[in-house]
Design a protein around this motif. Structure first.
Motif, PDB file in Angstrom:
ATOM      1  N   GLY A  47      61.474  30.266 108.658  1.00  0.00           N
ATOM      2  CA  GLY A  47      60.231  31.007 109.060  1.00  0.00           C
ATOM      3  C   GLY A  47      60.543  32.158 110.203  1.00  0.00           C
ATOM      4  N   PRO A  48      59.473  32.617 111.021  1.00  0.00           N
ATOM      5  CA  PRO A  48      59.963  33.551 111.994  1.00  0.00           C
ATOM      6  C   PRO A  48      60.637  32.817 112.990  1.00  0.00           C
ATOM      7  CG  PRO A  48      57.465  32.989 112.136  1.00  0.00           C
ATOM      8  CD  PRO A  48      57.979  32.233 110.922  1.00  0.00           C
ATOM      9  N   ILE A  94      60.062  38.359 110.113  1.00  0.00           N
ATOM     10  CA  ILE A  94      58.486  38.669 110.608  1.00  0.00           C
ATOM     11  C   ILE A  94      57.858  39.092 109.417  1.00  0.00           C
ATOM     12  CG2 ILE A  94      57.196  39.929 112.613  1.00  0.00           C
ATOM     13  CD1 ILE A  94      59.138  37.722 113.316  1.00  0.00           C
ATOM     14  N   THR A 128      52.702  37.311 111.220  1.00  0.00           N
ATOM     15  CA  THR A 128      53.442  36.868 112.361  1.00  0.00           C
ATOM     16  C   THR A 128      52.590  37.237 113.808  1.00  0.00           C
ATOM     17  OG1 THR A 128      55.215  36.729 110.874  1.00  0.00           O
ATOM     18  CG2 THR A 128      55.354  36.270 113.417  1.00  0.00           C
ATOM     19  N   THR A 129      52.087  36.368 114.596  1.00  0.00           N
ATOM     20  CA  THR A 129      51.852  36.603 115.943  1.00  0.00           C
ATOM     21  C   THR A 129      52.824  36.166 116.965  1.00  0.00           C
ATOM     22  OG1 THR A 129      50.856  34.503 115.929  1.00  0.00           O
ATOM     23  CG2 THR A 129      49.522  36.306 115.295  1.00  0.00           C
ATOM     24  N   LEU A 169      56.457  32.219 118.772  1.00  0.00           N
ATOM     25  CA  LEU A 169      56.284  33.132 117.617  1.00  0.00           C
ATOM     26  C   LEU A 169      55.766  32.164 116.489  1.00  0.00           C
ATOM     27  CD1 LEU A 169      57.136  36.045 116.747  1.00  0.00           C
ATOM     28  CD2 LEU A 169      59.298  35.050 115.953  1.00  0.00           C
ATOM     29  N   LYS A 170      54.644  32.527 115.582  1.00  0.00           N
ATOM     30  CA  LYS A 170      54.298  31.711 114.689  1.00  0.00           C
ATOM     31  C   LYS A 170      53.774  32.407 113.590  1.00  0.00           C
ATOM     32  CE  LYS A 170      49.815  30.515 117.231  1.00  0.00           C
ATOM     33  NZ  LYS A 170      49.047  29.598 117.569  1.00  0.00           N
ATOM     34  N   ASP A 171      53.605  31.669 112.284  1.00  0.00           N
ATOM     35  CA  ASP A 171      52.722  32.175 111.459  1.00  0.00           C
ATOM     36  C   ASP A 171      52.623  30.811 110.413  1.00  0.00           C
ATOM     37  OD1 ASP A 171      55.084  32.034 109.964  1.00  0.00           O
ATOM     38  OD2 ASP A 171      55.278  34.145 109.740  1.00  0.00           O
ATOM     39  N   LYS A 204      56.752  28.137 113.322  1.00  0.00           N
ATOM     40  CA  LYS A 204      56.753  28.506 114.777  1.00  0.00           C
ATOM     41  C   LYS A 204      58.177  28.373 115.389  1.00  0.00           C
ATOM     42  CE  LYS A 204      54.563  25.069 117.426  1.00  0.00           C
ATOM     43  NZ  LYS A 204      53.543  25.007 118.469  1.00  0.00           N
TER      44      LYS A 204
END
Length: 1592
Positions: free
Chosen positions: A1169-1170, A1195, A1199-1200, A1242-1244, A1248
């Motif tokens: 993941g990110p 990313i 992604t936030t 950092l997550k989506d 995370k």
């Protein structure tokens, strides 16, 4: 025109190549004569008188009666025809300080005593006189000697007393007398002609008397190192240095250094020595170039000289940068010492002269030419010519110079033959030749560099490479000398620079010609240049004969002649160009006119046609243009030559092939040809020559014998190299018939000596000829003849068959008869000429006890620091057997007394390796034998042997093959068809084949050990016959034998070699890889994988692979389980070679690997993941902000990223765009409030990741320290600023925070701050204010800014001129501030315009300031006003100035001004008064009422008071005054030009003015009617009216 003093190596002025031997000898003789005469004249009056009397009395005794001389002693009471002076050791002038007077008197007295003693005895022995005269003379001599001694002793005693008295008084007040040296008169610089004398003077004061030392270029001058060159004198504080017969080596900077106990002081001066070009120095005649008739007597003219050149130099190979020496031994018969031959050296037919690149030496027997620093320019055919009156003999050989290693791989070789042509005032053309080697890629062009003579700074002349081998250089400084060099460039890099050109002077050729013919001026101490008075300026005429002398696509060169009309001053030139067919002329050199009648134009469009013209200019103006040139097309006018014709090779020698080829057709300005060769099949072309050859025939030397070569040739001119010719036919390199030598028979042997003599026989020995004639010598023939009373008989053959050894016993001789011998050598070509007759030997039996001399000394294995000497034992052994030998060595040029022994103990061997030789030095050797009786006569010395390792020298190599067989291998590339390998053990040829077998194939020989053992220990050497001493050896000792046997065992029982043992590493996803790498694996190699004695099989858990090309064997496991703890083993087998490697993974090692594997597995999952590639960190920006940053990957748009500080989210207006995968957070002007824990999430949808950064405690401290460091580094240098209060030191920083520690230091001490000395910060400025500075404030100030570790300091020196300037500026500003504060001024100001009705009263008031109190003057319409009842002018309390008009009328209209003035300044205030007509009667009245509001009294405008009742009031009525006060205000308009200033307008009523503050409008109230009011109401009304008016 003078040159800089450092240009002393200019070719035109350099006389360093002149011979100074005769000059030095004469100068030394003259100096000693002067010193001798001076020392004789230093006595006292009595001594001088005694000396004169003695001279007169001994006039008949001295051979030179009129010239006093030192006394000379005759041996054995004989008068000799010449005398040798008794020299004393030199002491004076070593340091520039003369002896004391006491020492001079002692020396004079001693000299007189010695002289009289020798003169009296010499006179008695030389001349017979009568007894009476002799007695009288002796008595007179004794008397005069006694008188001189007594008076000298008295004078010495007196001087001693005086000296002691002076020292006593000096000690009483020593401090007041001592002072440091001081130059009263400093030495001045001189410019002198060559061969003149120059004298530098200086006067020095100081106590104690300073010691003066003279230096040349900071090196002390030693007058004894250069006798007669320098003379140093010091008398009465005046010191001088005299330089005799100056040459260009004397151009230097001279320094006089005076020193005593109080200090040292120096003074500098320069000496520049000039000479005219072409002037012949009489001292330049070399000692070897004596005219042939010099020293010849009448009987010598019929003498015929035979010249033999032996020990000749061969074809030589060198490399750039090396040193090479060429030499020949010359035998001239008859040998007449007073007549020496002239030795001349030529290169390619050009006579050579000594220079810094080459040195020539003639020892009387051997002529040498030393090339001190080889360059390709040194390549060529060298010829040594020996010239006598009977003719000359010459010998020639070729010298090849290979390129030095390139500094950049693939870069071309250096250009060569850099030369300068057509030099003028500021212009020269530089030419060169292209190199033969381009580095594998075409040469793109050349860079030209220049350097001013005397400096080391090189500057590049062209920005882009020029392809043409010729380039015009402009912008030279007239009168300076330059040297040039060239570098070639290709795509791989730039070559080494070429050899520098000869120096060239930037001068007008006409000036050079005039200087060449100008006679030397007489010496006057300096060069005086006189100039004519300048005539009236004349505009120069047109230049003439303008032409394009050279045109390429890079540049065009113009040349012209100066005009006839140009006045008396110099002229310069402007060059103009235009495109052909147009009339638009454009000036090329707009900024600086050129001085030379030459000019090079660059940046012209290739292919276009241009016309050119030139204008002259001087101070009178610019002249008319010349006639334009014809249209010139920009492009190369010189074409690259065509390829040469057919190449024909011909055999010559075993290493040389002769090439001939057809010349290049229609070639213009051909420079020469380059030849290349390649071995058939190799594909590698090598240059045969590195310097172009001009003919069409060339000898290619240095080829490998037996190899087959192909050749090709290319032509070269300034435009470039042509295409190569067609390749020649292949030819095998081997010797032609007679090996290409006209005389194939050997040269004569030499060095004939007697080894033993008995009654009727003698044993002779001799040396092998230096030239064997191209074939191996087959034998020698010995002849002898009798010598009776100096008369020689006929030659007789000593034997018929040739002898192979170089020693032979001649039998059937007569006892006690004298004989001479000669030897001839023979080979297959025939018998050579006989040697020169030997010295005469007497045939008588030797009876000495010691052995005779060894013979046949041979040198082999010659290297740069060692060689091996072999010899044969003596034929005559003496009375006992020979038990040892001693070796002696000396340098070839050393005297006979320089022999030294090599070995302290005698060696029993007949060979010895001599070590520790100096590379490049020639040595000779000899051997002495010993027996019990002692050491015998030494052998004849060897020929000089040069300690050097010849190019291509190889050594014996030991080899162990795959079967374990040990052998010695020697290769030779210089073999001929007749050459053989001769192996020896301990330098005796191997004849026993039971232990050693020889195998030879081509140029390779192999000696194989059959069964290596202890008995095989020794020195194994190999000599290649028919070569120039090619040999090498190998020492086999016990340790080496042990090592070889171990290698043999390893080869017999091999193992699979491993590059790396079994190792483990982690891969992606936490997988575990076991691997090892073998050196090599064959296709049949096998391997097994074992874990804890259990063989593993390829499957799901274990994945195995083998790469036999790389030798890598690996096994991969997905993860490590607990049961995988143990030992892993890889087993290899390749043919009969085996090997295995194991790796133990147990305990902590296994657990650590297992944990790391699991971590890597989790990391892989995280990265799906990110995720963060680089976790959160920080950095300080140049603006001293803190940037938090992290790097992310994988990313998506969804992604936030969220930032937190101390678990509170940091909000942002914009969404992060993840540019380049970097996320940042900027903290501007960081402070303590920004400390905390920062977190980024950092997550989506895929997952995370987070990163944490703690900026607390030490973490925050580290950040702040970095910020402090950035602030400290941004600080500017301290500057000084003067203010009205004092001096301010300041520095700017990018950012300032209160946490930054800043301190100021004065004279390295931290400063304390007071009201006078303050520090502070204003914005980003750090400052230190020093109010009212004094001398104590001078010194070095430092601002120390804490940079996180220590203190970074910025310093400034506030002393000397800096302090004086700042203090002066402070005083100026201070006075200016005082004047500004105290000058007269109008503070309140006045309105610009005042409008008022007639009849009104006007009162204006303004504040006035000034110290002292200013004078106030009112002006109306620029005229001074005088106060009266109508216009009242007041200045009460000297602060307020008032202006009152009691009743305004139209006549009062106008412009009014107030003028205030004191000693600091003047200021005015202006206003305009406009009076308008009154409308109705306007008045102002006040009513006085009681508390109830009843009107008691009326006060009118005229000041009268009366009881009154308004008509409308009835009796008993009550009215409030406040109800009737309704003021009617009439507006007065004020037009104001300066609205910021204020003024006061006051309407008077009685003595109580009502002040009105007027800005844009001023109104004066008018009350038309008013009811009664109380007194309180009136006062209230007045206040209200005042406030209302003020507001308006």
């Amino acid at each position: 025109m003078s040159l800089p003093f450092y240009q002393k190596h200019h070719k035109h002025y350099d006389s360093g190549y002149h011979s100074t031997e005769v000059q030095s000898a004469l100068s030394q003789y003259q100096l000693e004569e002067k010193s001798s005469a001076a020392s004789h004249s230093k006595g006292s009056r009595a001594a001088l008188y005694s000396d004169e009397m003695l001279v007169e009395s001994s006039s008949n005794l001295s051979p030179r009666p009129k010239r006093p001389k030192q006394t000379y002693a005759a041996l054995d009471h004989e008068i000799i025809g010449y005398v040798v002076p008794v020299f004393r050791g030199r002491r004076e002038y070593v340091s520039g300080i003369t002896d004391t007077e006491e020492e001079r008197f002692k020396e004079t007295a001693g000299y007189l005593a010695r002289r009289n003693l020798f003169a009296s005895s010499e006179g008695v022995m030389a001349i017979s006189r009568s007894t009476e005269d002799t007695v009288r003379e002796e008595m007179f001599e004794k008397k005069s000697r006694t008188t001189a001694m007594r008076e000298s002793a008295e004078r010495i005693n007196l001087n001693k007393k005086i000296h002691e008295t002076v020292e006593f008084h000096t000690k009483l007040n020593e401090d007041s007398l001592l002072h440091a040296p001081e130059f009263v008169i400093k030495p001045r610089s001189h410019t002198v002609w060559e061969k003149q004398n120059v004298k530098l003077h200086c006067t020095v004061s100081g106590w104690p008397e300073p010691r003066v030392t003279w230096y040349k270029n900071n090196v002390p001058i030693d007058i004894h190192a250069y006798p007669g060159k320098y003379k140093i004198e010091s008398r009465y504080g005046v010191h001088s240095l005299e330089i005799n017969r100056c040459n260009f080596e004397d151009t230097a900077q001279y320094r006089a250094s005076a020193m005593n106990v109080k200090g040292e002081l120096s003074a500098l001066s320069s000496v520049v020595v000039k000479r005219y070009k072409g002037e012949i120095d009489s001292s330049s005649v070399s000692t070897v170039s004596v005219p042939l008739s010099y020293g010849l007597s009448a009987t010598d003219y019929g003498t015929k000289f035979d010249i033999h050149i032996v020990e000749k130099f061969a074809v030589s190979f060198g490399r750039e940068g090396e040193t090479m020496s060429l030499g020949c031994t010359v035998i001239v018969y008859p040998n007449m010492k007073r007549i020496q031959p002239e030795i001349q050296w030529y290169r390619d037919g050009v006579l050579l002269q000594p220079s810094k690149w080459m040195q020539m030496h003639w020892s009387g027997e051997r002529a040498t030419l030393t090339l001190t620093h080889l360059n390709k320019e040194d390549e060529g055919l060298y010829t040594m010519r020996v010239v006598t009156k009977s003719g000359y003999e010459a010998y020639s050989a070729y010298v090849f110079v290979r390129d030095a290693e390139a500094e950049v791989a693939g870069a071309p070789a250096a250009p060569l033959d850099v030369d300068c042509l057509d030099a003028n005032k500021d212009y020269v053309i530089v030419t060169w030749k292209q190199p033969a080697v381009n580095g594998g890629s075409p040469i793109l062009g050349y860079f030209v560099d220049r350097c001013e003579v005397g400096t080391t700074h090189w500057s590049q002349c062209n920005d882009t490479p020029v392809k043409f081998a010729r380039f015009p250089v402009t912008g030279l400084v007239e009168g300076r000398s330059y040297i040039f060099r060239v570098r070639a460039v290709n795509k791989n890099g730039i070559s080494r620079p070429s050899r520098v050109s000869n120096p060239i002077a930037a001068m007008d050729p006409a000036d050079k010609e005039r200087m060449k013919g100008h006679p030397s001026a007489p010496w006057t101490g300096q060069i005086i240049v006189t100039e004519e008075e300048p005539a009236e300026g004349v505009v120069p005429g047109k230049p003439c004969q303008l032409a394009v002398t050279e045109a390429t696509k890079s540049y065009v060169v113009l040349s012209w002649k100066p005009p006839g009309q140009r006045g008396h001053e110099g002229i310069m030139y402007y060059v103009e160009k235009c495109v052909a067919g147009t009339d638009s002329w454009q000036r090329v050199n707009t900024e600086i006119p050129v001085k030379s009648p030459r000019f090079a134009l660059f940046d012209l469009a290739e292919g276009k046609s241009y016309c050119f013209r030139v204008r002259c200019c001087n101070s009178a103006g610019v002249g008319e243009p010349s006639e334009p040139t014809e249209a010139t097309v920009v492009g190369d006018k010189l074409d690259i030559p065509k390829p040469p014709g057919h190449v024909l090779p011909t055999r010559n020698t075993d290493t040389c092939v002769v090439l001939t080829w057809g010349e290049s057709k229609d070639a213009k300005e051909l420079v020469g040809y380059y030849i290349e060769a390649t071995i058939v099949g190799s594909g590698v072309w090598e240059p045969c020559n590195n310097k172009p050859v001009k003919g069409t025939r060339f000898f290619c030397h240095g080829l490998s014998t037996g190899q087959t070569y192909v050749f090709r040739v290319s032509a070269v001119n300034a435009a470039g190299l042509s295409e190569f010719s067609q390749e020649s036919e292949a030819i095998e390199v081997k010797a032609a018939i007679g090996r290409g030598v006209p005389q194939a028979s050997p040269a004569p042997p030499y060095g004939i000596s007697v080894l033993e003599t008995v009654r009727n026989s003698m044993v002779l020995g001799w040396k092998q000829p230096k030239f064997i004639g191209g074939a191996e010598i087959t034998g020698y023939f010995v002849d002898y003849r009798e010598v009776i009373d100096g008369v020689v008989g006929k030659w007789h053959e000593a034997h018929i068959k040739p002898i192979s050894e170089r020693a032979y016993r001649v039998n059937d001789l007569k006892e006690n008869m004298t004989y001479q011998f000669q030897v001839r050598a023979a080979n297959i070509a025939g018998v050579g000429i006989p040697s020169l007759p030997s010295p005469s030997f007497k045939c008588e039996e030797w009876t000495i006890a010691v052995p005779g001399p060894p013979y046949d000394l041979r040198c082999t294995e010659v290297r740069k620091n060692s060689l091996v000497l072999l010899w044969n034992p003596p034929v005559y052994i003496g009375r006992s057997e020979v038990n040892g030998f001693y070796l002696d060595i000396k340098e070839a040029e050393a005297d006979e007394g320089q022999w030294r022994s090599v070995n302290e103990k005698a060696t029993e061997k007949k060979y010895m390796k001599i070590k520790h030789l100096k590379e490049g030095t020639a040595y000779v050797f000899r051997v002495r034998a010993q027996n019990k009786a002692g050491v015998g006569k030494p052998s004849d010395e060897t020929e000089p042997v040069l300690a050097e390792t010849r190019p291509g020298t190889k050594e014996v190599v030991v080899d162990v093959d795959d079967d374990g067989v040990i052998s010695l291998i020697y290769e030779c590339s210089e073999m001929t068809t007749d050459s053989k390998f001769v192996w020896s053990k301990n330098y005796e040829e191997v004849s026993d084949s039971s232990r050693l077998a020889m195998e030879t194939k081509g140029g390779r020989s192999r000696a194989v050990f059959k069964d290596p053992a202890i008995e095989d220990l020794g020195i194994y050497s190999c000599v290649v016959t028919e070569t120039d001493g090619v040999s090498a050896s190998y020492t086999l000792d016990e340790d080496e034998l042990k090592r070889l046997l171990e290698m043999s065992h390893d080869h017999k029982f091999p193992t699979v070699p491993l590059k790396s043992d079994l190792a483990v590493e982690l891969l992606e996803k936490g997988r575990v890889r076991f691997w090892l790498q073998a050196e090599k694996l064959s296709a049949n190699a096998k391997n097994n994988f074992v874990f804890n004695d259990t063989e593993l099989i390829h499957g799901e858990k274990y994945k195995m692979s083998v790469d036999k090309n790389t030798g890598i064997i690996e096994m991969i496991m997905e993860k490590l389980a607990d049961e995988d703890e143990g030992t892993f083993t890889f087993q290899l087998k390749d043919g009969k070679a085996t090997n295995q490697s194991s790796l133990v993974l147990i305990g902590d090692v296994f657990k650590k690997l297992q944990k790391e594997s699991e971590f890597q597995r989790q990391e892989w999952l995280r990265k799906q993941g990110p995720h963060f590639v680089e976790y959160l960190g920080w950095e300080v920006t140049p603006k001293c902000d803190v940037l938090l940053k992290c790097k992310v990957a994988n990313i998506l748009k969804e992604t936030t990223i969220i930032w937190y500080k101390d678990e509170r989210e940091i909000m942002f207006d914009d969404k992060h765009d993840f540019k380049e995968g970097v996320c940042t957070l900027l903290i501007s002007q960081i402070s303590k409030k920004d400390a905390g824990i920062y977190e980024v999430i950092l997550k989506d949808d895929r997952g995370k990741d987070k990163s944490l950064l703690k900026l607390v405690d030490q973490g925050f401290t580290d950040v702040m320290n970095s910020v402090f460091k950035a602030i400290a580094e941004s600080a500017t240098e301290l500057k000084i600023q003067s203010t009205e209060d004092g001096i301010r030191l300041y520095s700017f920083v990018t950012y300032y925070t209160e946490d930054l520690r800043v301190s100021w230091h004065h004279k390295e001490s931290k400063m304390s701050y007071t009201d006078r000395v303050k520090c502070g910060v204003t914005g980003e400025q750090l400052w230190l204010q020093i109010n009212e500075p004094t001398d104590k404030d001078k010194g070095k100030y430092a601002l120390e800014i804490f940079d996180g570790k220590g203190g970074l300091q910025k310093t400034v020196d506030v002393s000397g001129q800096a302090f004086d300037d700042a203090y002066a500026e402070f005083q100026r500003l201070k006075q200016a501030a005082i004047a500004e504060r105290n000058r007269a001024r109008v503070i309140g100001g006045l309105p610009d315009v005042v409008t008022i009705q007639e009849g009104k009263s006007l009162n204006l008031t303004c504040n006035v300031w000034g110290d002292p109190v200013p004078e106030v003057t009112w002006l109306k319409n620029e005229r001074e006003m005088v106060g009266d009842d109508h216009c009242i002018l007041k200045f009460p309390s000297e602060k307020f100035a008032s202006f009152t008009i009691t009743s305004v009328s139209s006549a009062d209209s106008g412009k009014y001004s107030i003028l205030v003035k004191n000693k600091y300044g003047t200021e005015t205030g202006d206003f305009t008064l406009i009076v308008t007509q009154a409308i109705g009667e306007m008045c102002m009245a006040m009513y006085v009422a009681d508390d109830a509001g009843n009107v008691l009294e009326t006060i009118t405008a005229d000041g009268n008071s009366k009881p009154a009742t308004p008509p409308s009031c009835k009796k008993g009525s009550k009215y409030k005054a406040t109800e009737h006060i309704r003021p009617c205000v009439e507006e007065i308009v004020v037009t104001e030009e300066t609205p910021n200033e204020e003024s006061s307008v006051t309407e008077e009523k009685g003595d109580m003015p009502l002040q009105i503050t007027a800005q844009k409008r001023v109104s004066v109230p008018d009350v038309s009617h008013i009811n009664h009011t109380s007194a309180a109401g009136v006062e209230e009304s007045q206040n209200k009216l005042k406030a209302d008016t003020t507001t308006k």
